[in-house]
Design an enzyme around this catalytic site. Structure first.
Site, PDB file in Angstrom:
ATOM      1  N   GLU A 114       4.712  -3.588  12.303  1.00 28.76           N
ATOM      2  CA  GLU A 114       3.566  -2.793  12.284  1.00 28.76           C
ATOM      3  C   GLU A 114       2.659  -3.465  11.354  1.00 28.76           C
ATOM      4  OE1 GLU A 114       3.939   0.175  13.117  1.00 28.76           O
ATOM      5  OE2 GLU A 114       5.487   0.456  14.179  1.00 28.76           O
TER       6      GLU A 114
ATOM      7  N   LYS B 154      12.061  -8.311   1.719  1.00 29.49           N
ATOM      8  CA  LYS B 154      11.437  -8.541   0.343  1.00 29.49           C
ATOM      9  C   LYS B 154      10.481  -7.594  -0.085  1.00 29.49           C
ATOM     10  CE  LYS B 154       8.068 -11.427   1.134  1.00 29.49           C
ATOM     11  NZ  LYS B 154       6.953 -10.617  -0.242  1.00 29.49           N
TER      12      LYS B 154
ATOM     13  N   CYS C   4      -3.286   1.916   7.071  1.00 29.75           N
ATOM     14  CA  CYS C   4      -3.347   1.082   8.010  1.00 29.75           C
ATOM     15  C   CYS C   4      -4.008   2.013   8.955  1.00 29.75           C
ATOM     16  CB  CYS C   4      -1.950   0.422   8.296  1.00 29.75           C
ATOM     17  SG  CYS C   4      -0.988   1.494   8.733  1.00 29.75           S
TER      18      CYS C   4
ATOM     19  N   GLU D  26     -11.065  -4.832   9.817  1.00 33.20           N
ATOM     20  CA  GLU D  26     -10.212  -3.645   9.184  1.00 33.20           C
ATOM     21  C   GLU D  26     -10.983  -3.790   8.376  1.00 33.20           C
ATOM     22  OE1 GLU D  26      -6.259  -4.354   8.184  1.00 33.20           O
ATOM     23  OE2 GLU D  26      -5.580  -2.426   8.424  1.00 33.20           O
TER      24      GLU D  26
ATOM     25  N   ASN E  12       0.727  -1.210   0.041  1.00 31.92           N
ATOM     26  CA  ASN E  12       0.074   0.356  -0.126  1.00 31.92           C
ATOM     27  C   ASN E  12       1.276   1.418  -0.156  1.00 31.92           C
ATOM     28  OD1 ASN E  12       0.433  -0.743   3.077  1.00 31.92           O
ATOM     29  ND2 ASN E  12      -1.406   0.663   3.182  1.00 31.92           N
TER      30      ASN E  12
HETATM   31  P1  NAP Z   1      -0.302  -9.263   3.942  1.00 27.69           P
HETATM   32  O1  NAP Z   1      -0.469  -9.768   3.596  1.00 27.69           O
HETATM   33  O2  NAP Z   1       0.453  -9.413   5.706  1.00 27.69           O
HETATM   34  O3  NAP Z   1       1.608  -8.790   3.586  1.00 27.69           O
HETATM   35  C1  NAP Z   1       2.762  -7.863   4.204  1.00 27.69           C
HETATM   36  C2  NAP Z   1       3.700  -9.162   3.098  1.00 27.69           C
HETATM   37  O4  NAP Z   1       3.637 -10.068   4.027  1.00 27.69           O
HETATM   38  C3  NAP Z   1       4.209  -8.905   1.774  1.00 27.69           C
HETATM   39  O5  NAP Z   1       5.433  -8.504   1.585  1.00 27.69           O
HETATM   40  C4  NAP Z   1       3.362 -10.028   1.784  1.00 27.69           C
HETATM   41  O6  NAP Z   1       3.806 -11.105   0.889  1.00 27.69           O
HETATM   42  C5  NAP Z   1       4.012 -10.765   3.319  1.00 27.69           C
HETATM   43  N1  NAP Z   1       3.658 -11.948   3.112  1.00 27.69           N
HETATM   44  C6  NAP Z   1       2.469 -13.035   3.408  1.00 27.69           C
HETATM   45  N2  NAP Z   1       2.505 -14.113   3.479  1.00 27.69           N
HETATM   46  C7  NAP Z   1       3.097 -14.024   4.094  1.00 27.69           C
HETATM   47  C8  NAP Z   1       4.251 -14.967   4.977  1.00 27.69           C
HETATM   48  N3  NAP Z   1       2.884 -16.516   4.884  1.00 27.69           N
HETATM   49  N4  NAP Z   1       5.771 -14.975   4.534  1.00 27.69           N
HETATM   50  C9  NAP Z   1       6.237 -14.047   5.379  1.00 27.69           C
HETATM   51  N5  NAP Z   1       5.519 -12.672   4.470  1.00 27.69           N
HETATM   52  C10 NAP Z   1       4.477 -12.758   3.937  1.00 27.69           C
HETATM   53  O7  NAP Z   1      -0.261  -7.529   4.473  1.00 27.69           O
HETATM   54  P2  NAP Z   1      -0.784  -6.671   3.170  1.00 27.69           P
HETATM   55  O8  NAP Z   1      -2.115  -6.826   2.747  1.00 27.69           O
HETATM   56  O9  NAP Z   1       0.096  -6.480   1.672  1.00 27.69           O
HETATM   57  O10 NAP Z   1      -1.422  -5.274   3.405  1.00 27.69           O
HETATM   58  C11 NAP Z   1      -2.567  -4.365   4.166  1.00 27.69           C
HETATM   59  C12 NAP Z   1      -1.493  -4.930   5.719  1.00 27.69           C
HETATM   60  O11 NAP Z   1      -0.491  -4.310   6.268  1.00 27.69           O
HETATM   61  C13 NAP Z   1      -2.925  -4.093   6.440  1.00 27.69           C
HETATM   62  O12 NAP Z   1      -3.494  -4.403   7.513  1.00 27.69           O
HETATM   63  C14 NAP Z   1      -2.641  -3.310   7.507  1.00 27.69           C
HETATM   64  O13 NAP Z   1      -3.237  -2.068   8.246  1.00 27.69           O
HETATM   65  C15 NAP Z   1      -1.280  -3.245   7.792  1.00 27.69           C
HETATM   66  N6  NAP Z   1       0.362  -2.093   7.502  1.00 27.69           N
HETATM   67  C16 NAP Z   1       0.342  -1.746   8.624  1.00 27.69           C
HETATM   68  C17 NAP Z   1       1.554  -0.518   8.061  1.00 27.69           C
HETATM   69  C18 NAP Z   1       1.222  -0.640   9.933  1.00 27.69           C
HETATM   70  O14 NAP Z   1       2.589   0.982   9.930  1.00 27.69           O
HETATM   71  N7  NAP Z   1       1.352  -0.919  10.963  1.00 27.69           N
HETATM   72  C19 NAP Z   1       1.326  -0.038   7.577  1.00 27.69           C
HETATM   73  C20 NAP Z   1       0.926  -0.341   5.929  1.00 27.69           C
HETATM   74  C21 NAP Z   1      -0.144  -1.662   5.835  1.00 27.69           C
HETATM   75  P3  NAP Z   1       2.985 -11.407  -0.632  1.00 27.69           P
HETATM   76  O15 NAP Z   1       2.714  -9.491  -1.582  1.00 27.69           O
HETATM   77  O16 NAP Z   1       4.061 -11.684  -2.152  1.00 27.69           O
HETATM   78  O17 NAP Z   1       1.799 -12.146  -0.031  1.00 27.69           O
END
Ligand code: NAP
Length: 473
Positions: free
Chosen positions: A242, A166, A276, A377, A143
């Site tokens: 995060e 990654k 987020c 969310e 995002n």
């Molecule tokens: P996500 O599905 O958890 O993915 C985040 C990262 O983790 C991606 O690089 C993803 O790779 C990787 N990933 C997924 N499954 C994994 C596994 N089993 N092992 C290792 N890595 C893995 O989250 P998203 O949908 O990309 O992002 C949205 C979420 O991020 C929301 O919940 C948002 O609130 C949160 N967020 C939090 C912050 C903060 O600062 N607190 C900032 C931004 C976003 P792939 O893309 O290849 O699946």
């Protein structure tokens, strides 16, 4: 991929798509656990010499990277709009925010002060110093595909750590552009390494299981964050998490409802609601509800949806089909349980929307705690509005979530603002303010929104160990 100072091609690749048009933007190397291991070994080899460089030297490289990022702001923003979908102006703002971390940590590198502590023994001196934690593995989301990288890379490099990153599968091109810039800024081989992949789990497993990795830093969903934390715990690796949010946005009885609605329309629809810190539950006092809803709805009806490259577009596409289906499910569930759809409420599929993932910006009134959207969310352009009439009740409702990232409060009453800030269990609170974030300020959540803080002085300390030496003199 970028490993040990070399750009590597790979037999396997995956496509990167434009979420507004479905067009293929390019093919990227599809790395696996072997590449992750190779990258960790390179980072481990580079750590000895990089961690011994002076903070001033590391600062000068980060400063150069900051300059390069600003010089390439337009280019990076255009790439981000194509790959991630946010409108060009918002993309340029993100590049600026990303560059801010490079500058902040170029400066902060030189201020990783230790301390001396008086001892009870006359012949003893205590000296505390901070040292780089070691090899860092980083995983980032799609995002904010540039700033989420620099928010981790800049403090890690400033501290003297080496890194393997990654990026998200949806946005590897932005990550490649950032790594080209870091290479050009003069980082030695192995200090930063990039592993792109379409199958994150095996790479994440190597990050958690390799004894050479001493710290894991992750931004993404709470579900994945918990799993990685559990795996990293087997070696008691340090972690920064995060994670997700479910931000309350509270408009008290004394607030200006028009001003508050303007704020809500801006922060809720930031990045098409895919941030987020976006408000997910908008609590409005019943006495100011009519004015609030009228202003919010009229502003949202004017927001133009479309491809982020088009002038005047405020709302870009969602990231993928899954995201559209999730919010459609939340909207239908709320409608079925009695919510009123004041605008939007459906997917956009006609004409220019046909090949992308577009959803009409939506306002839902009369939302209550029986609805999915009240608990989950959202991550989309839906503003759910809930009525309240008592301060204590609204604070209890706001805190009634396992998330604790951002919260917003609108009031003109200073005592009410103080009480709310003290009682809300959230890591970041905006008081009559919709942008309580900066490279200089600590960013992070309570409860299941995460562990640790990014940015600020805390952000540097996340990558440093505290070492005490007690000298007998
Ligand atoms: P996500 O599905 O958890 O993915 C985040 C990262 O983790 C991606 O690089 C993803 O790779 C990787 N990933 C997924 N499954 C994994 C596994 N089993 N092992 C290792 N890595 C893995 O989250 P998203 O949908 O990309 O992002 C949205 C979420 O991020 C929301 O919940 C948002 O609130 C949160 N967020 C939090 C912050 C903060 O600062 N607190 C900032 C931004 C976003 P792939 O893309 O290849 O699946």
């Amino acid at each position: 991929m970028f490993i040990d100072g070399q750009w590597l091609k790979c037999d396997n690749t995956f496509d990167v798509l434009n979420p507004a048009t479905g067009e293929v933007l390019g093919q990227v190397a599809d790395g696996d656990e072997h590449h992750a291991t190779q990258a960790i070994e390179a980072a481990h080899r580079a750590f000895e010499s990089w961690s011994r460089t002076t903070a001033h030297h590391r600062s000068s490289i980060l400063y150069r990277a900051w300059q390069l990022m600003l010089e390439r702001k337009g280019e990076l923003a255009a790439l981000m709009t194509a790959e991630q979908g946010k409108p060009l102006k918002a993309a340029a703002n993100e590049v600026q925010y990303a560059a801010d971390f490079l500058l902040w940590f170029a400066e902060e590198a030189k201020r990783a002060y230790g301390e001396t502590i008086p001892s009870a023994r006359p012949d003893q001196r205590f000296i505390v110093q901070h040292q780089a934690v070691g090899v860092v593995a980083a995983i980032t989301p799609w995002n904010y595909p540039v700033s989420m990288l620099t928010r981790k890379l800049a403090p890690a490099l400033a501290a003297g750590c080496t890194v393997i990153l990654k990026p998200a599968e949806a946005t590897p091109l932005c990550a490649i552009a950032v790594f080209k810039l870091l290479e050009e800024a003069g980082l030695p081989a192995g200090v930063v390494n990039l592993v792109t992949t379409s199958t994150p789990a095996p790479v994440g497993k190597v990050f958690c299981e390799s004894p050479l990795v001493r710290k894991l830093t992750f931004t993404g969903s709470t579900a994945v964050g918990k799993m990685l934390s559990r795996d990293a715990a087997m070696q008691l690796k340090r972690v920064s998490m995060e994670l997700g949010g479910h931000a309350p946005f509270i408009v008290f009885e004394d607030a200006d409802p028009v001003h508050a609605a303007k704020g809500a329309s801006l922060v809720k629809f930031l990045n098409t609601g895919q941030a987020c810190i976006c408000p997910n539950r908008i609590f409005v006092h019943k006495n100011v509800m009519p004015d609030f809803l009228q202003t919010l709805t009229s502003r949202i009806e004017k927001m133009r949806v479309g491809n982020g490259v088009t002038e005047g577009v405020a709302i870009g596409p969602l990231v993928d089909e899954k995201a559209v289906l999730k919010i459609d499910r939340q909207v239908n569930d709320a409608r079925d349980k009695g919510a009123e759809v004041l605008c939007g409420g459906q997917r956009l599929t006609q004409g220019e929307f046909g090949d992308g993932y577009f959803y009409a910006p939506t306002v839902l009134a009369r939302v209550d705690d029986s609805m999915l959207i009240y608990r989950e969310e959202t991550f989309g352009p839906i503003a759910p509005v809930i009525s309240f009439d008592d301060d204590d009740d609204v604070i209890a409702m706001a805190n009634d979530t396992h998330y604790g990232l951002a919260a917003y409060v609108y009031t003109k009453d200073l005592s009410r603002a103080f009480r709310a800030v003290e009682q809300l269990r959230f890591g970041i609170i905006g008081v009559n303010d919709i942008n309580p974030t900066s490279a200089a300020a600590p960013f992070g959540g309570m409860k299941e929104s995460g562990l640790g803080r990014e940015g600020a002085r805390e952000g540097l300390m996340e990558y440093m160990e505290t070492k005490l030496a007690g000298y007998s003199v």
